[in-house]
Motif scaffolding. Structure first.
Motif: not given
Lengths: 391, 332
Positions: A181-187
């Motif tokens: 999720d943390i990585f998915l929080a960036f476009p």
């Protein structure tokens, strides 16, 4: 299976390919063919479906052309990617497509490895007098290598994380998914831009310390030794894309595993005491490989598009490396007067990415067992009708 | 409503660790910064050693990892981070550029909703005909087109040939209500201003939304087909409802997944902003990032990355809550 439809030339060709591959496997592992007869028939049915899908065939053709260009391009290119033709003929400055230039027999020409004579610049040239056709050929190599390098690592990190999270569940799942999720929080593109902007100096340092790795990459990208410094930017793009390309796969694979592990055959395997990694490898993976394969194909195009975008923004390939996105970036200041510098590289990107997307879209249908059964059913019905008519 | 409250609390609880993780990644970007940024900031090879030393001290470049992490996060959260290159407060610069990007994203969204959703519905209603195939091909071309290339072609058509759009300046009204010129001018009924804004932003917005239009059309089509073949539709038919009533049922159910997709599109639009802003010369967040990279202003770069991810996280949060309101099944 093989008798229910009339075989056209293409079917015969694909059948021969599949048979050849099956025979090869049979030689490696005796008895394979007999055991996997059904699987080979299934492959033939897939080939049948592909042969009757115009988008799939067009996509396949586009991708094959791209790969062939990327492999042989640097050898058939009339000039090197950084040969400044303005040194020989003033007409080569921003020459429109079809310009004929003359290269005199001088020491400079010999030094740059250009043979004297008349050349037609098929797609024109840029502000350094570099032949656009040659640069596009070299650019195909750059795109292919970056895409392969990214796809060899990035998605597999995600697939592994997804497999583990989906199968074990509980705390492990929770931790791994929060991490994702943390990585998915960036476009994605934003993170890729940031990493490919800050990585190059370290990569340069690393490449200088490891000449073997540097040589390996130089020959892959087909670059001259003096451009190793510029190549570090391409390598950082690869690493940046590894970082942004896995979270999607982790999500996808986790979802697939979650639904696959509820199946009775997994439960049966567990009841029989089959080890976990065996269940993961032999029972779950084969059943979720279809969608993953589709996404891998689609993302191959996606990586090429993203890499071109990064290079267009100036954080990917740097001059004099030939890269489609970079050529557009450098040529955009002469747009629309020197339109060829923007038009042709962009067209190449479009056709290549479209090829991968068309294949991926077709694979989605073909790899779905339901579609295959319906094709088989239709064919059998058709054949029965035909037989009745004959009688 | 009790379970809705529980859902909100749970969603908030996952929001916080994600945010902490995000700060960590932002810090990693800062940590892999080229070896000697202070020298670059001080002016390069021949920089004054005293200035370098001062910069190193000011930005804690030689400190331990924890110290540097604390420094960056503390300064970012309290808006005290000053760019060593431009000497501006980074957060202020970002806030100034934010309206441009949000305007661009809004217009892209309008294109996606106005073109993508109707296309998807038409494709679902005309399933397996040439219309359906055309929408499918359009979606494939949408995800395959390098948008910067398309942008130049359209600039040639609409600017060079037709002269319909402008490519310079950022129209801004004198009054400010929300801070976003597009919304302000609509609220003020200032139509000449609105026309100016649309002249400048409509093509960039289209370029930014181009990829999303096709994707949205495809997803709307699939979720519509699911809703058409669902049990409740059959039941509605069996009850002998009028066609319009049945369509209303279908539409409501089919649009639930579409909201998620639109939420996800938002991230794509934010990510695509640098390319669009670069082509059209718009001073938004994306061009701020590129400018920071060109000036080796890495603190501004991580500030921008952090800012964008904050927007994205908040947007996702709102979408999730909306989703929970619309679809009761999500709350568990």
């Amino acid at each position: 299976m093989s008798e229910i439809y009339e075989k056209k030339l293409l079917d015969k060709f694909s059948d021969a390919l599949i048979e050849g591959f099956a025979k090869f496997l049979d030689k490696v592992r005796p008895g394979w063919y007999k055991k996997n007869k059904a699987r080979v028939d299934e492959w033939k049915l897939m080939a049948y479906a592909l042969n009757r899908s115009p988008p799939g065939l067009i996509g396949l053709a586009l991708v094959i052309v791209f790969i062939v260009l990327a492999i042989v391009g640097p050898y058939i290119a009339p000039f090197n990617y950084d040969t400044p033709l303005t040194a020989f003929d003033r007409d080569a400055y921003l020459a429109p497509p079809g310009t004929v230039i003359t290269i005199p027999n001088t020491t400079a020409a010999k030094f740059l490895g250009v043979r004297s004579g008349n050349y037609t610049l098929l797609l024109g040239s840029d502000d350094y007098g570099r032949d656009l056709f040659s640069r596009i050929l070299y650019g195909a190599r750059t795109s292919l290598i970056v895409a392969i390098m990214v796809m060899l690592v990035g998605p597999w990190i995600g697939i592994l994380i997804g497999l583990v999270a989906g199968y074990y569940g509980g705390k492990i799942d929770e931790i791994l998914m929060r991490f994702t999720d943390i990585f998915l929080a960036f476009p994605g593109l934003i993170l890729a831009i940031a990493f490919s902007a800050v990585l190059p100096p370290r990569i340069q340092y690393f490449l200088n310390a490891n000449p073997a790795v540097r040589q390996f990459f130089l020959s892959l990208f087909s670059l001259k030794v003096q451009h190793a410094g510029s190549m570090a930017y391409l390598v950082s793009v690869i690493i940046a894309l590894w970082i942004v390309w896995w979270p999607g796969y982790a999500r996808l694979v986790r979802g697939l595993v979650l639904s696959a592990r509820e199946n009775l055959y997994v439960e049966a395997a567990r009841a029989l005491g089959v080890p976990t990694r065996w269940i993961l490898l032999r029972h779950i993976t084969p059943n979720i490989i279809g969608p993953i394969l589709v996404y891998l194909t689609l993302d191959f195009g996606g990586v090429i598009l993203t890499e071109a975008g990064l290079s267009f923004l100036g954080v990917g390939a740097v001059p004099p490396i030939a890269d489609w996105g970079r050529i557009i970036n450098d040529g955009s200041q002469y747009f629309p007067n020197s339109w060829w510098l923007v038009f042709y590289p962009g067209l190449m990107i479009l056709l290549t990415v479209l090829g991968f997307n068309l294949i991926g879209d077709t694979l989605r249908d073909i790899l779905d067992p339901k579609t295959r059964r319906s094709i088989e059913f239709k064919l059998k019905k058709k054949k029965q009708k035909g037989e009745k008519n004959e009688v | 409503m009790a379970e809705l409250k529980r859902f909100l609390v749970r969603r908030l609880l996952t929001f916080i660790p994600t945010l902490i993780g995000v700060t960590f990644i932002v810090f990693v970007i800062a940590a892999v910064i080229p070896t000697d940024p202070a020298r670059m900031w001080a002016g390069g090879e021949k920089a004054n050693p005293k200035v370098i030393e001062q910069l190193e001290k000011e930005y804690h470049l030689k400190g331990s990892i924890l110290e540097r992490y604390y420094f960056i996060m503390y300064k970012l959260f309290t808006n005290q981070m000053v760019s060593p290159v431009t000497h501006h407060y980074i957060w202020d610069d970002l806030a100034k550029r934010f309206p441009v990007t949000i305007q661009l994203t809004l217009i892209a969204f309008i294109y996606i909703v106005l073109i993508g959703i109707p296309l998807g519905i038409i494709a679902a209603l005309k399933r397996d005909t040439w219309v359906d195939t055309a929408v499918r091909i359009f979606a494939l071309i949408g995800v395959s087109t390098p948008v910067f290339w398309l942008a130049y072609l359209l600039i040639f058509l609409f600017f060079t040939q037709l002269g319909w759009i402008t490519l310079a300046g950022t129209p801004k009204p004198d009054y400010s209500i929300t801070g976003v010129p597009l919304i302000d001018s609509i609220l003020h009924l200032d139509f000449p201003m609105l026309a100016q804004i649309l002249q400048r932003y409509s093509l960039p917005g289209f370029i930014l939304g181009f990829m999303g239009i096709g994707i949205t059309a495809r997803i709307v089509r699939n979720s519509f087909l699911d809703a058409i073949s669902a049990d409740f539709t059959e039941f509605a038919h069996a009850r002998g409802l009028k066609k319009m009533r049945i369509y209303k049922h279908i539409l409501r159910n089919a649009l639930v997944p579409v909201i998620t997709v639109l939420g996800l599109q938002f991230g794509g639009l934010l990510g695509g902003a640098p390319i669009t802003e670069r082509v059209f010369g718009l001073p938004g967040l994306g061009s701020y990032m590129l400018q920071a990279i060109n000036q080796f202003d890495y603190l501004a770069l991580i500030g921008a990355v952090f800012f964008v991810s904050l927007i994205y996280l908040t947007a996702n949060f709102i979408v999730d809550i909306l989703y929970a309101f619309i679809d009761p099944r999500v709350r568990y």
